[in-house]
Design an enzyme around this catalytic site. Structure first.
Site, PDB file in Angstrom:
ATOM      1  N   ASP A   8      -9.076   3.761   0.381  1.00  0.00           N
ATOM      2  CA  ASP A   8      -9.297   4.989   1.159  1.00  0.00           C
ATOM      3  C   ASP A   8     -10.684   4.943   1.799  1.00  0.00           C
ATOM      4  OD1 ASP A   8      -6.818   6.392   0.159  1.00  0.00           O
ATOM      5  OD2 ASP A   8      -7.850   6.092  -1.724  1.00  0.00           O
ATOM      6  N   GLY A  42       0.122  -8.450  -5.634  1.00  0.00           N
ATOM      7  CA  GLY A  42      -0.164  -9.590  -6.514  1.00  0.00           C
ATOM      8  C   GLY A  42      -0.263 -10.882  -5.714  1.00  0.00           C
ATOM      9  N   ARG A  62     -10.709   2.423   4.660  1.00  0.00           N
ATOM     10  CA  ARG A  62     -10.003   2.986   5.822  1.00  0.00           C
ATOM     11  C   ARG A  62     -10.875   4.019   6.528  1.00  0.00           C
ATOM     12  NH1 ARG A  62      -4.308   3.899   2.530  1.00  0.00           N
ATOM     13  NH2 ARG A  62      -3.344   1.930   3.085  1.00  0.00           N
ATOM     14  N   HIS A 105      -6.289   9.391  -5.516  1.00  0.00           N
ATOM     15  CA  HIS A 105      -5.793   8.419  -4.529  1.00  0.00           C
ATOM     16  C   HIS A 105      -4.436   8.917  -4.043  1.00  0.00           C
ATOM     17  CE1 HIS A 105      -4.553   4.888  -2.414  1.00  0.00           C
ATOM     18  NE2 HIS A 105      -3.518   4.721  -3.212  1.00  0.00           N
TER      19      HIS A 105
HETATM   20  P1  NDP Z   1       3.160  -3.740  -4.480  1.00  0.00           P
HETATM   21  O1  NDP Z   1       2.552  -4.968  -5.034  1.00  0.00           O
HETATM   22  O2  NDP Z   1       3.220  -3.573  -3.016  1.00  0.00           O
HETATM   23  O3  NDP Z   1       2.454  -2.428  -5.063  1.00  0.00           O
HETATM   24  C1  NDP Z   1       2.127  -2.338  -6.430  1.00  0.00           C
HETATM   25  C2  NDP Z   1       1.581  -0.968  -6.729  1.00  0.00           C
HETATM   26  O4  NDP Z   1       0.384  -0.752  -6.024  1.00  0.00           O
HETATM   27  C3  NDP Z   1       2.509   0.182  -6.344  1.00  0.00           C
HETATM   28  O5  NDP Z   1       2.501   1.140  -7.392  1.00  0.00           O
HETATM   29  C4  NDP Z   1       1.855   0.736  -5.113  1.00  0.00           C
HETATM   30  O6  NDP Z   1       2.084   2.118  -4.976  1.00  0.00           O
HETATM   31  C5  NDP Z   1       0.410   0.540  -5.480  1.00  0.00           C
HETATM   32  N1  NDP Z   1      -0.543   0.774  -4.417  1.00  0.00           N
HETATM   33  C6  NDP Z   1      -1.709   1.422  -4.554  1.00  0.00           C
HETATM   34  N2  NDP Z   1      -2.354   1.519  -3.425  1.00  0.00           N
HETATM   35  C7  NDP Z   1      -1.599   0.949  -2.512  1.00  0.00           C
HETATM   36  C8  NDP Z   1      -1.723   0.774  -1.131  1.00  0.00           C
HETATM   37  N3  NDP Z   1      -2.744   1.239  -0.468  1.00  0.00           N
HETATM   38  N4  NDP Z   1      -0.773   0.118  -0.471  1.00  0.00           N
HETATM   39  C9  NDP Z   1       0.293  -0.328  -1.125  1.00  0.00           C
HETATM   40  N5  NDP Z   1       0.480  -0.170  -2.438  1.00  0.00           N
HETATM   41  C10 NDP Z   1      -0.453   0.472  -3.123  1.00  0.00           C
HETATM   42  O7  NDP Z   1       4.623  -3.527  -5.073  1.00  0.00           O
HETATM   43  P2  NDP Z   1       5.800  -4.550  -5.261  1.00  0.00           P
HETATM   44  O8  NDP Z   1       7.008  -3.714  -5.483  1.00  0.00           O
HETATM   45  O9  NDP Z   1       5.784  -5.636  -4.245  1.00  0.00           O
HETATM   46  O10 NDP Z   1       5.417  -5.280  -6.618  1.00  0.00           O
HETATM   47  C11 NDP Z   1       5.318  -4.614  -7.831  1.00  0.00           C
HETATM   48  C12 NDP Z   1       5.495  -5.664  -8.903  1.00  0.00           C
HETATM   49  O11 NDP Z   1       5.159  -5.056 -10.129  1.00  0.00           O
HETATM   50  C13 NDP Z   1       6.928  -6.187  -9.021  1.00  0.00           C
HETATM   51  O12 NDP Z   1       6.886  -7.590  -9.028  1.00  0.00           O
HETATM   52  C14 NDP Z   1       7.382  -5.639 -10.376  1.00  0.00           C
HETATM   53  O13 NDP Z   1       8.241  -6.531 -11.038  1.00  0.00           O
HETATM   54  C15 NDP Z   1       6.059  -5.529 -11.081  1.00  0.00           C
HETATM   55  N6  NDP Z   1       5.992  -4.632 -12.219  1.00  0.00           N
HETATM   56  C16 NDP Z   1       5.361  -5.143 -13.316  1.00  0.00           C
HETATM   57  C17 NDP Z   1       5.211  -4.401 -14.434  1.00  0.00           C
HETATM   58  C18 NDP Z   1       4.516  -5.022 -15.582  1.00  0.00           C
HETATM   59  O14 NDP Z   1       3.781  -5.963 -15.392  1.00  0.00           O
HETATM   60  N7  NDP Z   1       4.727  -4.514 -16.776  1.00  0.00           N
HETATM   61  C19 NDP Z   1       5.712  -3.027 -14.511  1.00  0.00           C
HETATM   62  C20 NDP Z   1       6.302  -2.563 -13.297  1.00  0.00           C
HETATM   63  C21 NDP Z   1       6.425  -3.346 -12.192  1.00  0.00           C
HETATM   64  P3  NDP Z   1       3.281   2.720  -4.079  1.00  0.00           P
HETATM   65  O15 NDP Z   1       4.553   2.344  -4.806  1.00  0.00           O
HETATM   66  O16 NDP Z   1       2.995   4.175  -4.081  1.00  0.00           O
HETATM   67  O17 NDP Z   1       3.153   2.054  -2.749  1.00  0.00           O
END
Ligand code: NDP
Length: 323
Positions: free
Chosen positions: A157, A15, A160, A185
């Site tokens: 993907d 984000g 990359r 993915h």
């Molecule tokens: P990230 O912003 O790093 O990642 C978010 C999601 O993207 C994860 O599911 C992650 O998967 C996925 N993702 C997909 N492709 C990739 C990639 N190539 N590399 C990395 N990530 C990838 O996670 P954070 O934990 O920093 O942030 C998540 C945010 O979401 C938090 O602020 C949390 O509060 C919020 N959130 C909001 C919700 C809502 O709006 N209702 C619900 C749940 C969470 P993976 O985990 O497999 O890396």
């Protein structure tokens, strides 16, 4: 014109990397004003407010307004573009079924909120993992939205795969065309060098099959893990970049074949309804799956593996009552 762009998980790492690019015009071009709607869970709202302060401090001419909320109905109200990034990460000791269930509890209600209040032209991209199946859940909870508007991201993907092939062959990334990734993915996805071209010549003819199968495919599939190992944190900027690429190409059109995970209507034998990555062509705000590409025995065997994984995930969420 003004477009409403909803970003979930807005306070997370992806984000943080994506919002500034959206607000600067890199998503929808220089003529579109942007109303940002940020969805976060309650504990992360304050952090999202901090990001919003920084967005204001950029004085982006295209940024019309920023709303921050923990209410999905509010976040998706009037949404033209929905970037579903927030998801429940896998935690130690968590079974796959727990992960799917936790994400079902996020993506089901978000699909319902999109159904209830998004704009008629809403386009949805799911980034949060397991992305294809989360998109499937959201899509099945939004019966009034055309199914093809729900997509998941395999563009990272693809990017990359393009970059690694370019490095191997000592060419520029712009010399590589139509390199499409198929399936889920996940590390099972299949980067297709049979239909890809390097300076107009078939890519597969320019590499050794042993390298392709035993080095390149695993390296593309496990790139995320390699980045965590090196950086001590997940990829974020490259994921945000790919999400921009996916949505911009869908909204504004692009040349050549691209990878998008989209609901299957049975193309290439992929069971109807599964959200699987296919070769697509984008134009004028829509996309079509390109049919008739070569899928030989090798490619088919790899496609079967990744599509079977999608079926297993679909069956698991069905078993949990999430579809
Ligand atoms: P990230 O912003 O790093 O990642 C978010 C999601 O993207 C994860 O599911 C992650 O998967 C996925 N993702 C997909 N492709 C990739 C990639 N190539 N590399 C990395 N990530 C990838 O996670 P954070 O934990 O920093 O942030 C998540 C945010 O979401 C938090 O602020 C949390 O509060 C919020 N959130 C909001 C919700 C809502 O709006 N209702 C619900 C749940 C969470 P993976 O985990 O497999 O890396």
């Amino acid at each position: 014109m003004t477009k409403t762009v909803t970003v979930t998980g807005a306070a997370g790492a992806i984000g943080y990397a994506i919002l500034f690019r959206i607000a600067s015009g890199q998503l929808l071009g220089p003529d579109e004003k942007i109303k940002l709607k940020l969805l976060e869970i309650e504990p992360a709202l304050k952090a999202a407010e901090g990001t919003a302060m920084e967005l204001h401090d950029c004085a982006f001419p295209l940024l019309d307004s920023i709303d921050i909320t923990a209410d999905a109905n509010e976040a998706f109200d009037g949404s033209n573009v929905a970037m579903l990034i927030g998801a429940r990460p896998r935690q130690k000791g968590m079974e796959r079924a727990d992960l799917l269930e936790a994400n079902g509890a996020i993506f089901g209600p978000q699909g319902q909120a999109i159904n209830a209040g998004a704009a008629d032209d809403v386009r949805v991209l799911v980034v949060g993992n397991p992305a294809n199946t989360n998109a499937l859940i959201a899509m099945n909870n939004a019966p009034d939205v055309p199914r093809e508007r729900f997509t998941a991201m395999t563009r990272l993907d693809e990017n990359r795969a393009v970059s690694m092939l370019a490095q191997k062959l000592g060419v520029g990334v712009e010399d590589i065309q139509d390199l499409v990734v198929w399936g889920n993915h996940s590390p099972s996805m299949f980067p297709d060098l049979f239909n890809a071209k390097v300076r107009g010549e078939r890519a597969v003819n320019q590499v050794d099959m042993d390298w392709y199968e035993n080095e390149y495919m695993p390296a593309v599939g496990k790139r995320g893990a390699a980045i965590i190992e090196a950086r001590g944190a997940s990829s974020a900027a490259s994921a945000a970049n790919a999400a921009i690429d996916h949505m911009r190409d869908w909204a504004l059109g692009a040349d050549g074949l691209r990878s998008m995970a989209v609901p299957s209507s049975g193309q290439y034998g992929v069971e109807e309804g599964l959200v699987s990555s296919f070769p697509v062509r984008t134009q004028g705000g829509s996309y079509e799956v390109v049919e008739g590409l070569e899928v030989g025995d090798f490619a088919q065997s790899k496609l079967d593996i990744t599509v079977n994984e999608l079926k297993e995930e679909r069956d698991a969420v069905k078993g949990l009552g999430l579809l």
